[in-house]
Write a protein that holds these residues in place. Sequence first.
Motif, PDB file in Angstrom:
ATOM      1  N   ALA A  25       0.696  -1.323   0.392  1.00  0.00           N
ATOM      2  CA  ALA A  25      -0.351  -0.248   0.354  1.00  0.00           C
ATOM      3  C   ALA A  25       0.889   1.223   0.089  1.00  0.00           C
ATOM      4  O   ALA A  25       1.783   1.567   0.861  1.00  0.00           O
ATOM      5  CB  ALA A  25      -0.520  -0.172   1.246  1.00  0.00           C
ATOM      6  N   LEU A  26       0.625   1.843  -0.524  1.00  0.00           N
ATOM      7  CA  LEU A  26       1.503   3.387  -0.812  1.00  0.00           C
ATOM      8  C   LEU A  26       1.080   3.934   0.909  1.00  0.00           C
ATOM      9  O   LEU A  26       2.025   5.299   1.409  1.00  0.00           O
ATOM     10  CB  LEU A  26       0.630   4.933  -1.768  1.00  0.00           C
ATOM     11  N   ASN A  27      -0.132   4.181   0.935  1.00  0.00           N
ATOM     12  CA  ASN A  27      -0.113   4.722   2.247  1.00  0.00           C
ATOM     13  C   ASN A  27      -0.828   3.647   3.578  1.00  0.00           C
ATOM     14  O   ASN A  27      -1.728   3.891   3.507  1.00  0.00           O
ATOM     15  CB  ASN A  27      -0.998   5.862   2.060  1.00  0.00           C
ATOM     16  N   PRO A  28      -0.602   2.615   4.255  1.00  0.00           N
ATOM     17  CA  PRO A  28      -1.046   2.260   5.003  1.00  0.00           C
ATOM     18  C   PRO A  28      -2.048   2.161   5.600  1.00  0.00           C
ATOM     19  O   PRO A  28      -2.987   1.394   6.206  1.00  0.00           O
ATOM     20  CB  PRO A  28       0.046   0.702   5.525  1.00  0.00           C
ATOM     21  N   GLY A  29      -1.766   3.255   6.314  1.00  0.00           N
ATOM     22  CA  GLY A  29      -2.803   3.707   7.133  1.00  0.00           C
ATOM     23  C   GLY A  29      -4.435   3.826   6.775  1.00  0.00           C
ATOM     24  O   GLY A  29      -5.473   4.082   7.807  1.00  0.00           O
ATOM     25  N   LEU A  30      -4.089   3.606   5.298  1.00  0.00           N
ATOM     26  CA  LEU A  30      -5.607   4.367   4.476  1.00  0.00           C
ATOM     27  C   LEU A  30      -6.057   2.885   4.018  1.00  0.00           C
ATOM     28  O   LEU A  30      -7.320   2.450   3.663  1.00  0.00           O
ATOM     29  CB  LEU A  30      -5.738   4.881   3.006  1.00  0.00           C
ATOM     30  N   LEU A  31      -6.122   1.840   4.600  1.00  0.00           N
ATOM     31  CA  LEU A  31      -6.567   0.325   4.218  1.00  0.00           C
ATOM     32  C   LEU A  31      -7.141  -0.148   5.526  1.00  0.00           C
ATOM     33  O   LEU A  31      -6.945   0.584   6.436  1.00  0.00           O
ATOM     34  CB  LEU A  31      -5.534  -1.130   4.261  1.00  0.00           C
ATOM     35  N   SER A  32      -8.593  -1.213   5.253  1.00  0.00           N
ATOM     36  CA  SER A  32      -9.114  -0.973   5.886  1.00  0.00           C
ATOM     37  C   SER A  32      -9.552  -1.974   7.079  1.00  0.00           C
ATOM     38  O   SER A  32      -8.167  -2.854   6.715  1.00  0.00           O
ATOM     39  CB  SER A  32     -10.583  -1.553   4.847  1.00  0.00           C
ATOM     40  N   GLN A  33      -9.223  -2.687   7.972  1.00  0.00           N
ATOM     41  CA  GLN A  33      -8.819  -3.911   8.865  1.00  0.00           C
ATOM     42  C   GLN A  33      -9.520  -5.137   8.125  1.00  0.00           C
ATOM     43  O   GLN A  33      -8.196  -5.748   7.670  1.00  0.00           O
ATOM     44  CB  GLN A  33      -9.523  -3.559   9.943  1.00  0.00           C
ATOM     45  N   PRO A  34     -10.607  -5.332   6.836  1.00  0.00           N
ATOM     46  CA  PRO A  34     -10.442  -5.893   6.520  1.00  0.00           C
ATOM     47  C   PRO A  34      -9.676  -6.730   5.364  1.00  0.00           C
ATOM     48  O   PRO A  34      -9.097  -7.676   5.045  1.00  0.00           O
ATOM     49  CB  PRO A  34     -11.468  -5.806   5.621  1.00  0.00           C
ATOM     50  N   VAL A  35      -9.057  -5.538   4.882  1.00  0.00           N
ATOM     51  CA  VAL A  35      -7.896  -5.448   3.772  1.00  0.00           C
ATOM     52  C   VAL A  35      -5.982  -5.760   4.313  1.00  0.00           C
ATOM     53  O   VAL A  35      -5.842  -6.596   3.786  1.00  0.00           O
ATOM     54  CB  VAL A  35      -8.032  -4.422   2.936  1.00  0.00           C
ATOM     55  N   ARG A  36      -6.479  -5.347   5.314  1.00  0.00           N
ATOM     56  CA  ARG A  36      -5.252  -5.533   6.173  1.00  0.00           C
ATOM     57  C   ARG A  36      -4.766  -6.997   6.487  1.00  0.00           C
ATOM     58  O   ARG A  36      -3.952  -7.382   6.550  1.00  0.00           O
ATOM     59  CB  ARG A  36      -5.152  -4.893   7.896  1.00  0.00           C
ATOM     60  N   ILE A  37      -6.138  -8.123   7.392  1.00  0.00           N
ATOM     61  CA  ILE A  37      -6.201  -9.058   7.558  1.00  0.00           C
ATOM     62  C   ILE A  37      -5.991  -9.701   6.163  1.00  0.00           C
ATOM     63  O   ILE A  37      -5.163 -10.695   5.831  1.00  0.00           O
ATOM     64  CB  ILE A  37      -7.082  -9.234   7.960  1.00  0.00           C
ATOM     65  N   HIS A  38      -6.578  -9.279   4.674  1.00  0.00           N
ATOM     66  CA  HIS A  38      -6.616 -10.075   4.267  1.00  0.00           C
ATOM     67  C   HIS A  38      -4.478 -10.072   3.703  1.00  0.00           C
ATOM     68  O   HIS A  38      -5.134 -11.703   3.100  1.00  0.00           O
ATOM     69  CB  HIS A  38      -7.338  -9.664   3.122  1.00  0.00           C
ATOM     70  N   ILE A  39      -4.379  -9.194   3.343  1.00  0.00           N
ATOM     71  CA  ILE A  39      -2.636  -8.985   2.472  1.00  0.00           C
ATOM     72  C   ILE A  39      -1.737  -9.653   3.692  1.00  0.00           C
ATOM     73  O   ILE A  39      -1.197 -10.286   2.817  1.00  0.00           O
ATOM     74  CB  ILE A  39      -2.864  -7.928   2.860  1.00  0.00           C
ATOM     75  N   VAL A  40      -2.648 -10.437   5.504  1.00  0.00           N
ATOM     76  CA  VAL A  40      -1.387 -10.891   5.948  1.00  0.00           C
ATOM     77  C   VAL A  40      -1.578 -12.467   5.745  1.00  0.00           C
ATOM     78  O   VAL A  40      -0.758 -13.642   5.598  1.00  0.00           O
ATOM     79  CB  VAL A  40      -2.059 -10.449   7.428  1.00  0.00           C
ATOM     80  N   LYS A  41      -3.013 -13.093   5.886  1.00  0.00           N
ATOM     81  CA  LYS A  41      -3.773 -13.936   5.431  1.00  0.00           C
ATOM     82  C   LYS A  41      -2.976 -14.098   3.415  1.00  0.00           C
ATOM     83  O   LYS A  41      -2.244 -16.267   3.513  1.00  0.00           O
ATOM     84  CB  LYS A  41      -4.804 -14.534   5.363  1.00  0.00           C
TER      85      LYS A  41
END
Length: 347
Positions: free
Chosen positions: A318-334
């Motif tokens: 992400a260019l700005n990780p602070g703008l990612l929603s929680q579901p997207v954050r979890i999806h990326i790690v999975k």
Amino acid sequence: MENKARTADLSRIFQDHDDQGSHVGKRLNRMVDTAERSETPPIPRQIQIETTNICNHACDFCAYPDMVRPKAVMKPELFRRLVKEAYELGSREIGLFAGAEPLTCKSLEEFIAYCTEVGYEYMYISTNGALATPERFRKLLDAGLSSIKFSINAGTRESYARVHGKDDFDKVLANVRFVSEYRGTLGRRVYLGVSFVGTAATTPEFDTLKSVVSPYVDEIIFYEANNQSGQKDGLPLPPFKECVLPFNKLHISAEGYIKACCNDYDNLLAIEDLNGAGIAQAWLSERFRELRRRHLADDLDGTLCGKCLHNSPAQAAALNPGLLSQPVRIHIVKRMHGKPEADPLSR
């Protein structure tokens, strides 16, 4: 009725810089020709707002059905502020959609009317056309809409249901016919087009669709299905090798984030939050300038842009990780590690 529709191949427009007499082709090439490829280009004439990130169809070539980001519709008060601010900075053309379906936005008529009131010269949408009745299309046009492009990606009802995931072929064709007739009563120019995204299975049906819709539209556009932002495996890369969007088009997400591209369904290319910043400030922010520097140097590995242009094997960050929603954050790690964490990108 005499067949007057022209046919354009968008893939060739991008490759050969030839507009083929196409309305859409001329607009695309004008955007390329007027781009100032620098770290600090002027505020674009053209703005594109994701009024909604919701789609009622699930086309088999499209990346949006894979979206993890929560569904959202832009808040009317935010829309009005950003539209007016962009106009005051010099924007004059506005697309009221991104990669999803604009007709899922119940405020679309009001949004168009507000753009008309502010003074925008050209307002356009691209739609699958299935959600609206003729009455709603009448309201959209009466509000001032300048251009409607229907996305119809098959030539028969059976293929359409398979590609789009919905059996709306006959309804959409009826809406095309209504818009074609009604625009003639408005006393102003309204563009009406149809686009066809061709896959190996559906490209042979292009001529079939053309024979059906040609009497009603200004042009029929074909382009080959491609790997949208490098996120749809099994499809070829887009036909262009450099991109002017970060330099010459202002994209805003449904949440109110300034973005580098409309084919970014999970906000990996979201740059700044316009809920807390002005457009001019965000357009010239250090994050956006850095992305433009990377485009100018063709150094895009690790970004969604690198996947789109060069099929970069590097994981897109992400260019700005602070703008990612929680579901997207979890999806990326999975996706990266095979297991979710509470807030994987907050450290």
